[in-house]
Motif scaffolding. Structure first.
Motif, mmCIF file in Angstrom:
data_model
loop_
_atom_site.group_PDB
_atom_site.id
_atom_site.type_symbol
_atom_site.label_atom_id
_atom_site.label_comp_id
_atom_site.label_asym_id
_atom_site.label_seq_id
_atom_site.Cartn_x
_atom_site.Cartn_y
_atom_site.Cartn_z
ATOM 1 N N LYS A 241 41.568 15.283 123.659
ATOM 2 C CA LYS A 241 42.918 15.453 124.183
ATOM 3 C C LYS A 241 43.057 16.833 124.839
ATOM 4 C CE LYS A 241 45.227 12.319 120.938
ATOM 5 N NZ LYS A 241 46.308 12.170 119.943
ATOM 6 N N PRO A 242 43.845 16.918 125.903
ATOM 7 C CA PRO A 242 43.993 18.197 126.620
ATOM 8 C C PRO A 242 44.509 19.338 125.742
ATOM 9 C CG PRO A 242 44.892 16.387 127.926
ATOM 10 C CD PRO A 242 44.567 15.821 126.575
ATOM 11 N N ALA A 243 45.368 19.014 124.772
ATOM 12 C CA ALA A 243 45.975 20.064 123.941
ATOM 13 C C ALA A 243 45.123 20.451 122.735
ATOM 14 C CB ALA A 243 47.355 19.605 123.467
ATOM 15 N N ALA A 244 43.930 19.892 122.640
ATOM 16 C CA ALA A 244 43.089 20.136 121.464
ATOM 17 C C ALA A 244 42.717 21.613 121.346
ATOM 18 C CB ALA A 244 41.827 19.289 121.537
ATOM 19 N N ARG A 245 42.791 22.131 120.135
ATOM 20 C CA ARG A 245 42.373 23.503 119.857
ATOM 21 C C ARG A 245 40.876 23.513 119.556
ATOM 22 N NH1 ARG A 245 47.132 22.050 117.875
ATOM 23 N NH2 ARG A 245 48.964 23.386 118.100
ATOM 24 N N SER A 246 40.224 24.601 119.897
ATOM 25 C CA SER A 246 38.778 24.697 119.662
ATOM 26 C C SER A 246 38.489 24.904 118.183
ATOM 27 C CB SER A 246 38.197 25.862 120.459
ATOM 28 O OG SER A 246 38.649 27.097 119.911
ATOM 29 N N VAL A 247 37.239 24.710 117.824
ATOM 30 C CA VAL A 247 36.824 24.924 116.434
ATOM 31 C C VAL A 247 37.071 26.372 116.023
ATOM 32 C CG1 VAL A 247 34.800 25.082 114.938
ATOM 33 C CG2 VAL A 247 35.178 23.026 116.287
ATOM 34 N N GLN A 248 36.801 27.306 116.906
ATOM 35 C CA GLN A 248 37.036 28.718 116.585
ATOM 36 C C GLN A 248 38.514 28.993 116.341
ATOM 37 O OE1 GLN A 248 34.799 30.986 115.838
ATOM 38 N NE2 GLN A 248 33.229 29.406 116.167
ATOM 39 N N GLU A 249 39.386 28.379 117.128
ATOM 40 C CA GLU A 249 40.829 28.548 116.923
ATOM 41 C C GLU A 249 41.258 27.953 115.587
ATOM 42 O OE1 GLU A 249 42.983 28.429 121.243
ATOM 43 O OE2 GLU A 249 41.883 26.611 120.671
ATOM 44 N N ILE A 250 40.711 26.786 115.261
ATOM 45 C CA ILE A 250 41.029 26.142 113.979
ATOM 46 C C ILE A 250 40.537 27.000 112.820
ATOM 47 C CG2 ILE A 250 40.528 24.144 112.507
ATOM 48 C CD1 ILE A 250 42.435 23.414 114.699
ATOM 49 N N LYS A 251 39.325 27.486 112.924
ATOM 50 C CA LYS A 251 38.752 28.302 111.846
ATOM 51 C C LYS A 251 39.600 29.542 111.585
ATOM 52 C CE LYS A 251 34.291 28.901 111.777
ATOM 53 N NZ LYS A 251 32.929 29.427 112.082
ATOM 54 N N LYS A 252 40.055 30.183 112.665
ATOM 55 C CA LYS A 252 40.869 31.393 112.512
ATOM 56 C C LYS A 252 42.251 31.058 111.957
ATOM 57 C CE LYS A 252 42.581 35.394 115.113
ATOM 58 N NZ LYS A 252 42.623 36.069 116.427
ATOM 59 N N TYR A 253 42.887 30.021 112.521
ATOM 60 C CA TYR A 253 44.241 29.667 112.088
ATOM 61 C C TYR A 253 44.262 29.214 110.627
ATOM 62 C CZ TYR A 253 48.834 27.467 112.016
ATOM 63 O OH TYR A 253 50.119 27.119 111.683
ATOM 64 N N PHE A 254 43.221 28.467 110.222
ATOM 65 C CA PHE A 254 43.163 27.946 108.851
ATOM 66 C C PHE A 254 42.610 28.969 107.860
ATOM 67 C CE2 PHE A 254 44.237 24.125 110.863
ATOM 68 C CZ PHE A 254 44.449 23.111 109.953
ATOM 69 N N GLU A 255 42.199 30.117 108.367
ATOM 70 C CA GLU A 255 41.663 31.191 107.514
ATOM 71 C C GLU A 255 40.523 30.689 106.629
ATOM 72 O OE1 GLU A 255 45.543 33.986 106.825
ATOM 73 O OE2 GLU A 255 45.487 32.123 105.676
ATOM 74 N N LEU A 256 39.611 29.959 107.251
ATOM 75 C CA LEU A 256 38.549 29.320 106.466
ATOM 76 C C LEU A 256 37.503 30.305 105.960
ATOM 77 C CD1 LEU A 256 38.008 25.998 108.440
ATOM 78 C CD2 LEU A 256 38.904 26.265 106.129
ATOM 79 N N GLU A 257 37.186 31.316 106.750
ATOM 80 C CA GLU A 257 36.142 32.242 106.331
ATOM 81 C C GLU A 257 36.479 32.924 105.001
ATOM 82 O OE1 GLU A 257 33.264 32.463 107.349
ATOM 83 O OE2 GLU A 257 33.159 31.823 109.425
ATOM 84 N N PRO A 258 37.671 33.534 104.872
ATOM 85 C CA PRO A 258 37.967 34.163 103.579
ATOM 86 C C PRO A 258 38.277 33.168 102.464
ATOM 87 C CG PRO A 258 39.829 34.424 105.082
ATOM 88 C CD PRO A 258 38.699 33.837 105.881
ATOM 89 N N LEU A 259 38.966 32.071 102.834
ATOM 90 C CA LEU A 259 39.399 31.124 101.794
ATOM 91 C C LEU A 259 38.229 30.352 101.207
ATOM 92 C CD1 LEU A 259 41.848 29.800 100.334
ATOM 93 C CD2 LEU A 259 41.761 28.038 102.098
ATOM 94 N N ALA A 260 37.296 29.937 102.062
ATOM 95 C CA ALA A 260 36.208 29.063 101.609
ATOM 96 C C ALA A 260 34.900 29.817 101.388
ATOM 97 C CB ALA A 260 35.993 27.951 102.641
ATOM 98 N N ARG A 261 34.965 31.129 101.306
ATOM 99 C CA ARG A 261 33.738 31.906 101.077
ATOM 100 C C ARG A 261 33.108 31.496 99.746
ATOM 101 N NH1 ARG A 261 35.731 36.721 101.705
ATOM 102 N NH2 ARG A 261 35.239 36.824 103.932
#
Length: 204
Positions: free
Chosen positions: A146-166
């Protein structure tokens, strides 16, 4: 070559064929894993699972309670319990977590900001839930076509996955119904994580 020699040669070939077909035994059983699949209504959980099971898209209906599908792969069978994502059902998700060996979380990467915020909160809750926090997670950023799709990098940052899922086992992958090879590769990575967890449990 005499007729006797020819007959003996054919009999020997028949014997080899018989050995190959009947004496090698049945193929080894594929391991089975019980997974729970969660995500908001409209994220595309049902469509993705149905496509993996080669079901007709005309028969796909949004899951209102829960459904179970056996999704076959070459090296494993995933018994996926899909839970409906409506507001009045999400509060009961945790009742169905018991016995799960892995988690599939599907989000709509092209959704509204409000829905994305709700998806983030639900994923955070799942990652910290006592019955799920040690399990492998496959997080699928769906609707990448879809045209409005966010990239994986945008999702990772918005969802705060790096600190939360470390320290946790998790994979974040883009997906859409148009790219089944990428979707199957994502599930192959999840199966690898499930196998690793199995091997660690056997060494303990």
């Amino acid at each position: 070559m005499s007729d006797l020699r020819i007959t003996e040669a054919f009999l020997y070939m028949d014997y080899l064929c018989f050995r190959a077909l009947c004496c090698k035994g049945p193929p080894p059983a594929r391991p089975e894993y019980d997974l729970v699949c969660i995500g908001l209504t409209g994220s595309g959980k049902t469509s993705l699972l149905s496509k993996l099971c080669s079901e007709s898209p005309e028969n796909v209906m949004s899951t209102t309670g829960f459904s179970i599908k056996a999704v076959p792969f070459q090296n494993a069978i995933l018994n996926v319990k899909e839970l409906g994502g409506a507001d009045n059902i999400r509060k009961y998700w945790s009742r169905y977590y018991q016995g799960s060996q892995g988690v599939i979380f599907v989000l709509d990467s092209a959704s509204s900001e409000d829905d994305l915020e709700t998806a983030r909160n639900e994923l955070h809750s799942a990652l910290q839930h006592p019955q799920l926090c040690t399990l492998p997670f496959l997080i699928l950023a769906n609707h990448q076509d879809k045209p409005a799709a966010r990239s994986v990098q945008e999702i990772k940052k918005y969802f705060e996955l790096e600190p939360l899922a470390r320290g946790k086992r998790w994979i974040l992958q883009p997906c859409s119904l148009d790219d089944m090879n990428a979707l199957k590769d994502s599930f192959s990575q999840l199966i690898n994580l499930l196998e690793e967890k199995d091997h660690e449990a056997m060494r303990m």
